[in-house]
Design an enzyme around this catalytic site. Structure first.
Site, PDB file in Angstrom:
ATOM      1  N   ARG A 115       0.732  -1.211   0.095  1.00 47.46           N
ATOM      2  CA  ARG A 115      -0.004   0.208   0.141  1.00 47.46           C
ATOM      3  C   ARG A 115       0.768   1.255   0.022  1.00 47.46           C
ATOM      4  NH1 ARG A 115      -2.977  -3.028   3.812  1.00 47.46           N
ATOM      5  NH2 ARG A 115      -4.483  -3.991   2.582  1.00 47.46           N
ATOM      6  N   LYS A 137       1.744  11.614 -10.332  1.00 44.44           N
ATOM      7  CA  LYS A 137       0.651  10.917 -10.940  1.00 44.44           C
ATOM      8  C   LYS A 137       1.510   9.739 -11.443  1.00 44.44           C
ATOM      9  CE  LYS A 137      -2.667  14.241 -12.910  1.00 44.44           C
ATOM     10  NZ  LYS A 137      -3.236  14.662 -14.052  1.00 44.44           N
ATOM     11  N   GLU A 179       6.468  20.607 -23.489  1.00 42.92           N
ATOM     12  CA  GLU A 179       6.122  21.135 -22.303  1.00 42.92           C
ATOM     13  C   GLU A 179       6.533  22.194 -21.367  1.00 42.92           C
ATOM     14  OE1 GLU A 179       3.590  19.030 -21.372  1.00 42.92           O
ATOM     15  OE2 GLU A 179       3.769  17.029 -22.203  1.00 42.92           O
ATOM     16  N   LYS A 221       5.379  23.410 -12.113  1.00 40.83           N
ATOM     17  CA  LYS A 221       4.800  22.480 -12.032  1.00 40.83           C
ATOM     18  C   LYS A 221       4.636  22.106 -10.346  1.00 40.83           C
ATOM     19  CE  LYS A 221       3.224  17.935 -13.141  1.00 40.83           C
ATOM     20  NZ  LYS A 221       3.347  16.771 -13.868  1.00 40.83           N
ATOM     21  N   GLU A 231      -5.806  17.648  -8.466  1.00 48.88           N
ATOM     22  CA  GLU A 231      -6.374  18.156  -9.884  1.00 48.88           C
ATOM     23  C   GLU A 231      -7.972  18.379  -9.476  1.00 48.88           C
ATOM     24  OE1 GLU A 231      -4.867  16.530 -13.468  1.00 48.88           O
ATOM     25  OE2 GLU A 231      -6.638  17.199 -14.418  1.00 48.88           O
ATOM     26  N   ARG A 235      -4.747  22.496 -11.206  1.00 47.83           N
ATOM     27  CA  ARG A 235      -3.838  21.433 -11.990  1.00 47.83           C
ATOM     28  C   ARG A 235      -4.259  21.138 -13.342  1.00 47.83           C
ATOM     29  NH1 ARG A 235      -0.557  16.245  -9.219  1.00 47.83           N
ATOM     30  NH2 ARG A 235       0.485  15.786 -11.252  1.00 47.83           N
ATOM     31  N   ASN A 239      -2.947  20.589 -18.227  1.00 46.61           N
ATOM     32  CA  ASN A 239      -3.425  20.014 -19.911  1.00 46.61           C
ATOM     33  C   ASN A 239      -3.635  20.881 -21.027  1.00 46.61           C
ATOM     34  OD1 ASN A 239      -3.721  17.221 -18.569  1.00 46.61           O
ATOM     35  ND2 ASN A 239      -5.435  18.122 -17.339  1.00 46.61           N
ATOM     36  N   HIS A 242      -3.214  19.386 -24.489  1.00 47.90           N
ATOM     37  CA  HIS A 242      -3.404  18.095 -24.040  1.00 47.90           C
ATOM     38  C   HIS A 242      -4.832  17.232 -24.572  1.00 47.90           C
ATOM     39  CE1 HIS A 242       0.168  18.433 -22.085  1.00 47.90           C
ATOM     40  NE2 HIS A 242       0.496  17.265 -21.981  1.00 47.90           N
ATOM     41  N   HIS A 246      -3.898  14.445 -26.936  1.00 44.39           N
ATOM     42  CA  HIS A 246      -4.038  12.919 -26.620  1.00 44.39           C
ATOM     43  C   HIS A 246      -4.863  12.453 -27.904  1.00 44.39           C
ATOM     44  CE1 HIS A 246      -3.497  13.473 -22.253  1.00 44.39           C
ATOM     45  NE2 HIS A 246      -2.385  13.033 -22.887  1.00 44.39           N
ATOM     46  N   HIS A 259       4.524  12.475 -28.057  1.00 45.56           N
ATOM     47  CA  HIS A 259       3.488  13.146 -26.965  1.00 45.56           C
ATOM     48  C   HIS A 259       3.925  14.643 -27.021  1.00 45.56           C
ATOM     49  CE1 HIS A 259       1.107  14.034 -23.677  1.00 45.56           C
ATOM     50  NE2 HIS A 259       2.130  14.677 -23.064  1.00 45.56           N
TER      51      HIS A 259
HETATM   52  P1  NAD Z   1       9.793   7.337 -22.842  1.00 47.05           P
HETATM   53  O1  NAD Z   1      10.026   6.966 -21.202  1.00 47.05           O
HETATM   54  O2  NAD Z   1       9.148   6.288 -23.686  1.00 47.05           O
HETATM   55  O3  NAD Z   1      11.298   7.864 -23.312  1.00 47.05           O
HETATM   56  C1  NAD Z   1      11.390   8.083 -24.615  1.00 47.05           C
HETATM   57  C2  NAD Z   1      12.516   7.271 -25.379  1.00 47.05           C
HETATM   58  O4  NAD Z   1      13.699   7.752 -24.859  1.00 47.05           O
HETATM   59  C3  NAD Z   1      12.349   5.719 -24.563  1.00 47.05           C
HETATM   60  O5  NAD Z   1      12.807   5.018 -25.763  1.00 47.05           O
HETATM   61  C4  NAD Z   1      13.659   5.687 -23.756  1.00 47.05           C
HETATM   62  O6  NAD Z   1      14.248   4.418 -23.656  1.00 47.05           O
HETATM   63  C5  NAD Z   1      14.522   6.717 -24.107  1.00 47.05           C
HETATM   64  N1  NAD Z   1      15.434   7.187 -23.199  1.00 47.05           N
HETATM   65  C6  NAD Z   1      14.900   7.671 -22.170  1.00 47.05           C
HETATM   66  N2  NAD Z   1      16.176   8.276 -21.551  1.00 47.05           N
HETATM   67  C7  NAD Z   1      17.184   8.451 -22.539  1.00 47.05           C
HETATM   68  C8  NAD Z   1      18.489   8.842 -22.842  1.00 47.05           C
HETATM   69  N3  NAD Z   1      18.879   9.554 -21.571  1.00 47.05           N
HETATM   70  N4  NAD Z   1      19.220   8.748 -23.574  1.00 47.05           N
HETATM   71  C9  NAD Z   1      18.731   7.964 -24.723  1.00 47.05           C
HETATM   72  N5  NAD Z   1      17.403   7.719 -24.863  1.00 47.05           N
HETATM   73  C10 NAD Z   1      16.702   7.597 -23.442  1.00 47.05           C
HETATM   74  O7  NAD Z   1       8.812   8.657 -22.809  1.00 47.05           O
HETATM   75  P2  NAD Z   1       8.884   9.952 -22.314  1.00 47.05           P
HETATM   76  O8  NAD Z   1       8.771  10.968 -23.365  1.00 47.05           O
HETATM   77  O9  NAD Z   1      10.184  10.183 -21.233  1.00 47.05           O
HETATM   78  O10 NAD Z   1       7.773   9.843 -21.232  1.00 47.05           O
HETATM   79  C11 NAD Z   1       6.587   9.786 -21.797  1.00 47.05           C
HETATM   80  C12 NAD Z   1       5.310   9.093 -20.966  1.00 47.05           C
HETATM   81  O11 NAD Z   1       5.449   9.999 -19.639  1.00 47.05           O
HETATM   82  C13 NAD Z   1       4.028   8.922 -21.301  1.00 47.05           C
HETATM   83  O12 NAD Z   1       3.754   7.470 -20.819  1.00 47.05           O
HETATM   84  C14 NAD Z   1       3.171   9.734 -20.453  1.00 47.05           C
HETATM   85  O13 NAD Z   1       2.015   9.159 -20.199  1.00 47.05           O
HETATM   86  C15 NAD Z   1       3.988   9.940 -19.404  1.00 47.05           C
HETATM   87  N6  NAD Z   1       3.939  11.454 -18.589  1.00 47.05           N
HETATM   88  C16 NAD Z   1       3.327  11.147 -17.389  1.00 47.05           C
HETATM   89  C17 NAD Z   1       3.215  12.443 -16.738  1.00 47.05           C
HETATM   90  C18 NAD Z   1       2.848  12.318 -15.189  1.00 47.05           C
HETATM   91  O14 NAD Z   1       2.351  13.351 -14.493  1.00 47.05           O
HETATM   92  N7  NAD Z   1       2.964  11.162 -14.426  1.00 47.05           N
HETATM   93  C19 NAD Z   1       3.126  13.468 -17.177  1.00 47.05           C
HETATM   94  C20 NAD Z   1       3.685  13.659 -18.649  1.00 47.05           C
HETATM   95  C21 NAD Z   1       3.739  12.329 -19.391  1.00 47.05           C
HETATM   96 ZN    ZN Z   2       2.157  16.166 -21.526  1.00 43.88          ZN
END
Ligand code: NAD
Ligand code: ZN
Length: 351
Positions: A115, A137, A179, A221, A231, A235, A239, A242, A246, A259
């Site tokens: 938990r 999140k 972003e 943020k 949210e 918050r 979006n 977004h 999305h 994204h």
């Molecule tokens: P990701 O984690 O898939 O990374 C993108 C690519 O870059 C992957 O192939 C990864 O292996 C590679 N990579 C990572 N670090 C690297 C580095 N230093 N050098 C070379 N390659 C590297 O994607 P992302 O864009 O980081 O994140 C997208 C995700 O984040 C989505 O699932 C989205 O829903 C989530 N997200 C969450 C929140 C939240 O508040 N929790 C906010 C925005 C996005």
């Molecule tokens: Zn985003």
């Protein structure tokens, strides 16, 4: 940068080569057990740096395949299995080393294990540094949709080693900048102006400009999350771009548009809709578009995507209430608000 949330407050540490300086992050780990979650691209690049700092802890590593399509319950089960194998107790820590996929999944596993145990974010993409690693999140995807399962679970600390950006592909880096622009657009006109001045330096990845952009974004943020963790109000402004974004991501097919690219187009559409509805000016929209273009981000909808299909996707957005589409509209540089929009208004802007 501090995220102030009472007894769940935490610090975001930003600096060069932090992974190789365990003295600057080891205090975030309380117990003896540590599980590192990373992905198949990041592990060969940075895992050794982190593991060198983990001597003295009982630790194990789970490496998930890289990519959004592996942000699944099946991969989360691997994390649970590894925690069980480690004999992880309630004072264990999960460390997420990677992009937003790793951070969301590892954070979700940490939220569920007994938990809720500690987790530490070590983001390695620009997007994860400025957005997903901060705010608590967490979650994974289902075949039925993105992020449908999740929990709020704040990290104990966020460690941003900006040197890890050196290996990030250009396209991923630019997607993260979308972003960054978002924070200026919705809440900080001065920062927006600074981004306009520094656009070329940011494209060239000049370390001082990049570090400043990360710090200001994290602060934006952090402040919004501190005022509205769950949210219930403000918050939702995060979006901006977004709701359209999305829908574009889903319609273009995952992997076609990143994204951040979808968000760049989404912000352009939201700004155009806002101008159309008289909430902001066309001059502001032009400023936004020209900044995004200078950051080498897309601003137009791919021509094979139909407005009707986009509107259909927008109907399924988590932010909607009672079947009405709620979108974040722009009120000019530095200001935004949530408004219900009618299909007709959406259609005319998309067309
Ligand atoms: P990701 O984690 O898939 O990374 C993108 C690519 O870059 C992957 O192939 C990864 O292996 C590679 N990579 C990572 N670090 C690297 C580095 N230093 N050098 C070379 N390659 C590297 O994607 P992302 O864009 O980081 O994140 C997208 C995700 O984040 C989505 O699932 C989205 O829903 C989530 N997200 C969450 C929140 C939240 O508040 N929790 C906010 C925005 C996005
Ligand atoms: Zn985003």
């Amino acid at each position: 940068v501090d995220v102030v949330l009472g007894d769940r407050s935490y610090r975001i540490r930003i600096g060069r080569d932090l992974l190789r300086q365990p003295a600057r992050w080891r205090d975030a780990v309380r117990g003896r057990h540590v599980l590192v979650v990373t992905d198949s691209t990041v592990a060969p690049l940075y895992l050794a740096r982190l593991e060198d700092g983990l001597d003295g802890f009982d630790h194990a590593v789970v490496t998930i395949p890289a990519g959004e399509r592996h942000k699944t319950l099946a991969q989360t089960e691997q994390v649970f299995a590894a925690l069980a194998g480690l004999g992880a107790s309630r004072d264990a820590t999960v460390i997420a080393l990677g992009g937003g996929v790793v951070g969301d999944l590892a954070g979700f596993a940490a939220a569920c294990w007994m938990r809720g145990i500690d987790f530490v974010q070590m983001p390695t993409t620009l997007l994860a540094m400025v957005d997903s690693s901060v705010g608590g999140k967490t979650g994974v995807n289902l075949p039925a949709g993105k992020n449908l399962i999740g929990a709020f679970h704040q990290p104990r600390s966020v460690i941003i080693d900006t040197d890890t950006l050196d290996t990030l592909p250009a396209r991923e880096y630019r997607a993260g900048l979308a972003e960054v622009v978002k924070y200026g657009a919705i809440s900080d006109a001065a920062f927006f102006g600074w981004l306009e001045q520094q656009a070329d330096a940011l494209v060239r990845r000049e370390p001082a400009a990049v570090a400043e952009a990360i710090a200001v974004s994290c602060k934006s943020k952090a402040d919004i999350v501190a005022r509205d963790e769950r949210e219930e109000g403000e918050r939702a402004l995060l979006n901006f771009g977004h709701t359209f974004g999305h829908a574009l991501e889903t319609e273009a097919g995952y992997g076609t548009l990143l994204h951040g690219e979808a968000v760049a187009i989404g912000m352009t559409l939201a700004a155009s809709l806002s101008a159309h509805m008289g909430k902001s000016s066309h001059t502001d929209t032009d400023r936004l578009i020209s900044l995004l273009k200078r950051l080498e981000l897309p601003t137009v909808v791919p021509h094979d995507i139909s407005p009707a299909r986009l509107i259909q996707h927008m109907r399924l957005d988590k932010k909607n209430l009672s079947g009405k589409i709620r979108a974040v509209l722009w009120h000019g540089v530095g200001r935004a608000g949530v408004t219900i929009v009618e299909d007709e208004q959406l259609r005319s802007v998309l067309e």
